[in-house]
Scaffold this active site. Structure first.
Site, PDB file in Angstrom:
ATOM      1  N   ASP A  34      -4.388  -4.701   6.053  1.00 46.79           N
ATOM      2  CA  ASP A  34      -4.832  -5.534   4.935  1.00 46.79           C
ATOM      3  C   ASP A  34      -3.685  -6.442   4.494  1.00 46.79           C
ATOM      4  OD1 ASP A  34      -6.565  -6.498   2.948  1.00 46.79           O
ATOM      5  OD2 ASP A  34      -5.800  -5.068   1.469  1.00 46.79           O
ATOM      6  N   MET A  77      -0.016   1.230   5.157  1.00 47.30           N
ATOM      7  CA  MET A  77      -0.746   1.512   6.390  1.00 47.30           C
ATOM      8  C   MET A  77      -1.867   0.502   6.572  1.00 47.30           C
ATOM      9  SD  MET A  77      -3.104   4.864   5.532  1.00 47.30           S
ATOM     10  CE  MET A  77      -1.784   5.867   4.872  1.00 47.30           C
ATOM     11  N   SER A 101       0.849  -1.191   0.000  1.00 39.58           N
ATOM     12  CA  SER A 101       0.000   0.000   0.000  1.00 39.58           C
ATOM     13  C   SER A 101       0.883   1.238   0.000  1.00 39.58           C
ATOM     14  CB  SER A 101      -0.946  -0.036   1.209  1.00 39.58           C
ATOM     15  OG  SER A 101      -1.855   1.041   1.168  1.00 39.58           O
ATOM     16  N   THR A 102       0.786   2.070   1.030  1.00 39.63           N
ATOM     17  CA  THR A 102       1.539   3.325   1.049  1.00 39.63           C
ATOM     18  C   THR A 102       3.038   3.074   0.925  1.00 39.63           C
ATOM     19  OG1 THR A 102      -0.148   4.220   2.508  1.00 39.63           O
ATOM     20  CG2 THR A 102       1.900   5.465   2.313  1.00 39.63           C
ATOM     21  N   HIS A 128      -2.673  -1.077  -3.307  1.00 39.85           N
ATOM     22  CA  HIS A 128      -3.825  -0.204  -3.077  1.00 39.85           C
ATOM     23  C   HIS A 128      -3.678   1.038  -3.945  1.00 39.85           C
ATOM     24  CE1 HIS A 128      -4.299  -2.032   1.224  1.00 39.85           C
ATOM     25  NE2 HIS A 128      -4.871  -2.781   0.307  1.00 39.85           N
TER      26      HIS A 128
END
Length: 365
Positions: free
Chosen positions: A306, A303, A184-185, A210
């Site tokens: 997930d 973050m 993600s991030t 993401h």
């Protein structure tokens, strides 16, 4: 971080500045030290005080948000949250902003803006807290940015909402093996760092990053031009094969399926899982179910949590599992949660992951 998190909001909408300031000011650990209608006004105020986090729009008078972001990241790197509408004609501008090093995106609608921002106030606070902890040293510059959407006002469902748990249906160890990655991030830079170091002989790879709709195809196309392997946005029914990386399309879940001895991907709609679509947990559960010990699972910077439970399911099904270490993560959320669950066989820095993937590839042949 000692003391309050200091925030500056730069947006030409007085409504955005007012509502976001009010939302943040309700948190005793956050202080809005200044607001500005454009970056030129902001630069004047920065001479008095510098924030820990910026919230910045893209389209503003006199200086656009991208130019301001590049100036900040060059002169004094500071976490930046992009607050922007993701209209189709603005997708490239938003992508460029994230490429300049922003931490995440707050998506704001063109209509009903006030009620949206009020409903999302808790999530705005969480986005600021996460951004304040971001490890900017893990951001290579120039790079592809941290293109992720902050999941505002979204229910937190588990992977059960898309794919049922159950006994694994994977075959015993076979030569048809694969690698699954969730991030993600900070993941766009991490994926570039990993995929550009892989030869075309690498096992097939399935990836959830993401990312909003309209961005995954652009991101995959960019990586495809940089890598020896083929990188593309996944289409329903695509085969997972050596030398190919399939990236789940934004706004859709991607799951692994088996057809005989081959692996395919299924791209489906469905509810948000862990407030994301695509969801890493959905992909990892499907890999646990249909590949089992024929897979390597890797969870990287991001973050939230997930993918943590999905990696645990892969581990239980016999897959080898890796978590990125804290020092090389932009945000050590997802890997940390996976490690806490005992889901990772090994924890390693980003620079070691490509070789681990190739070692797994060699062991599969």
């Amino acid at each position: 971080m000692a003391g309050k998190i200091k925030v500056m909001i730069i947006d030409d909408s007085a409504l955005v500045r007012q509502v976001v300031s009010q939302a943040l000011s309700r948190d005793p650990g956050i202080e809005v030290i200044a607001t500005a209608s454009d970056p030129v006004f902001a630069i004047d105020k920065l001479r008095q005080a510098w924030p820990d986090v910026f919230i910045v729009d893209i389209e503003m008078p006199r200086m656009d948000g991208i130019s301001f972001l590049r100036k900040v990241m060059t002169e004094r790197p500071t976490p930046v949250i992009i607050c922007s509408s993701l209209a189709e004609n603005g997708a490239q501008a938003t992508f460029d902003a994230m490429a300049a090093g922003a931490v995440t995106i707050i998506t704001k609608p063109k209509a009903a803006l006030k009620s949206f921002l009020e409903d999302a106030s808790n999530d705005i606070v969480q986005a600021v807290r996460t951004a304040a902890r971001a490890n900017l040293r893990a951001l290579p510059r120039p790079g592809t940015g941290n293109l992720t959407v902050n999941p505002f006002h979204r229910p937190k469902l588990s992977a059960d909402a898309v794919i049922a748990p159950g006994a694994p249906t994977a075959m015993a160890k076979t030569t048809e093996q694969l690698i699954a990655i969730g991030t993600s991030t900070g993941g766009t830079q991490a994926l570039e760092a990993v995929l550009t170091r892989l030869p075309a002989t690498c096992l097939g790879i399935v990836i959830v990053q993401h990312m909003p709709e309209k961005f995954t195809a652009m991101f995959a196309e960019r990586l495809n031009g940089l890598c020896d392997i083929e990188v593309r946005e996944a289409r329903d029914g695509d085969r997972v094969m050596p030398g190919r990386a399939l990236i789940a399309p934004g706004g859709r879940h991607m799951m692994l399926k088996r057809s005989g001895a081959q692996y395919l991907v299924e791209v489906v709609d469905g509810p948000l899982v862990n407030r994301h679509k695509p969801s890493v947990d959905v992909l990892f559960r499907s890999v646990a179910k249909f590949a089992g010990s024929n897979a390597l699972g890797i969870i990287m910077t991001g973050m939230g949590d997930d993918g943590a439970r999905g990696l645990q399911e892969m581990h239980a099904a016999g897959a080898r599992t890796i978590a990125q270490d804290e020092a090389s993560c932009v945000v050590f959320g997802m890997p940390r949660e996976a490690i806490k669950l005992g889901a990772a066989d090994e924890v390693m820095g980003l620079e070691r992951i490509p070789e681990a993937m190739m070692a797994y590839t060699r062991s599969a042949s």
